[in-house]
Design an enzyme around this catalytic site. Structure first.
Site, mmCIF file in Angstrom:
data_model
loop_
_atom_site.group_PDB
_atom_site.id
_atom_site.type_symbol
_atom_site.label_atom_id
_atom_site.label_comp_id
_atom_site.label_asym_id
_atom_site.label_seq_id
_atom_site.Cartn_x
_atom_site.Cartn_y
_atom_site.Cartn_z
ATOM 1 N N SER A 108 0.827 -1.197 0.000
ATOM 2 C CA SER A 108 0.000 0.000 0.000
ATOM 3 C C SER A 108 0.870 1.259 0.000
ATOM 4 C CB SER A 108 -0.974 -0.081 1.186
ATOM 5 O OG SER A 108 -1.935 0.946 1.132
ATOM 6 N N ASP A 158 -10.218 -3.971 -5.234
ATOM 7 C CA ASP A 158 -9.563 -2.997 -4.347
ATOM 8 C C ASP A 158 -10.334 -1.675 -4.397
ATOM 9 O OD1 ASP A 158 -7.853 -1.121 -3.153
ATOM 10 O OD2 ASP A 158 -6.049 -2.165 -3.822
ATOM 11 N N HIS A 189 -8.111 -4.556 -0.946
ATOM 12 C CA HIS A 189 -6.837 -3.880 -0.680
ATOM 13 C C HIS A 189 -5.971 -4.709 0.279
ATOM 14 C CE1 HIS A 189 -4.307 -0.380 -1.180
ATOM 15 N NE2 HIS A 189 -4.122 -0.315 0.124
HETATM 16 C C1 MLT Z 1 -1.395 6.006 -0.150
HETATM 17 O O1 MLT Z 1 -1.795 6.990 0.454
HETATM 18 O O2 MLT Z 1 -0.198 5.733 -0.310
HETATM 19 C C2 MLT Z 1 -2.432 5.097 -0.713
HETATM 20 O O3 MLT Z 1 -3.664 5.742 -0.746
HETATM 21 C C3 MLT Z 1 -2.520 3.823 0.048
HETATM 22 C C4 MLT Z 1 -2.878 4.056 1.481
HETATM 23 O O4 MLT Z 1 -1.995 4.333 2.255
HETATM 24 O O5 MLT Z 1 -4.055 3.954 1.834
#
Ligand code: MLT
Length: 206
Positions: A108, A158, A189
């Site tokens: 992520s 996701d 996700h």
């Molecule tokens: C981010 O902010 O890098 C992406 O949206 C993934 C997350 O951290 O939720």
């Protein structure tokens, strides 16, 4: 195997016994820390050295690797600065622990900073596993990735990463010469057993 702050990022280091393969650089998601991915690293690459830094940005108390303006909208100036800091940490850790360039294993937000590292500081990484990544930069610079191996695992359901966004990242990395395998798993996700199996098999073949 304790958390230390002797280098520029708070981190954990697991020495491992396997010095033939590159170490893993573990990069956690939003709200995680240096402890989060140690178990995953040990599962997918038994015996490898693990370096696990904590992201330095706090969003409502939750560690991240760079600032965002809203979900999926990144502060790209901050992202560029943090990617440069992280590349500096990798160089420090490599010297302090006597390691070669690591393969990133990022989830992520951690996958997104790993993708930014590939685009902005390609020499910092030997390759990358990007779990649920998205395109980190609107206008990525030219880069020469010289066949660097990259595994991207996306989730078909996701809610955070649109399929087209992940596909665009795979295209950008390929255009710059990375050897990209991009799979879309029946997942959201969050990570699943399939992520563990695919990552383990891919790392074993490096
Ligand atoms: C981010 O902010 O890098 C992406 O949206 C993934 C997350 O951290 O939720």
């Amino acid at each position: 195997m304790t958390t230390t702050s002797n280098l520029s990022h708070i981190h954990r280091f697991v020495p491992g016994q396997d010095r033939q393969h590159p170490p893993l650089l573990l990069l956690h998601g939003t709200g995680g820390d240096e402890n989060d991915l140690i178990g995953l690293g040990e599962l997918v690459a038994p015996g490898r050295a693990l370096i696990s830094p904590r992201g330095k940005v706090l969003e409502n108390g939750m560690p991240r690797f760079f600032r965002r303006l809203s979900e999926g909208v990144f502060d790209e100036e901050d992202l560029r600065r943090r990617a440069s800091d992280l590349a500096g940490f990798i160089a420090e850790a490599s010297e302090a622990y006597g390691l070669g360039a690591p393969v990133a294993l990022g989830f992520s937000n951690g996958a997104n900073i790993a993708a930014a590292l590939l685009l902005l500081h390609p020499q910092a990484l030997a390759g990358a596993v990007l779990l649920r990544p998205m395109t980190p930069l609107r206008s990525p610079p030219p880069a020469e990735l010289g066949g660097k191996p990259v595994l991207m695992l996306s989730g078909a359901a996701d809610p955070i990463v649109p399929a087209a966004n992940a596909g665009a990242l795979a295209d950008v990395l390929r255009e710059r010469g990375a050897s990209v395998r991009h799979e879309t798993l029946p997942a959201g996700h969050g990570l699943t057993q399939a992520d563990v199996q695919q990552t383990k098999a891919w790392l074993a073949g490096l």
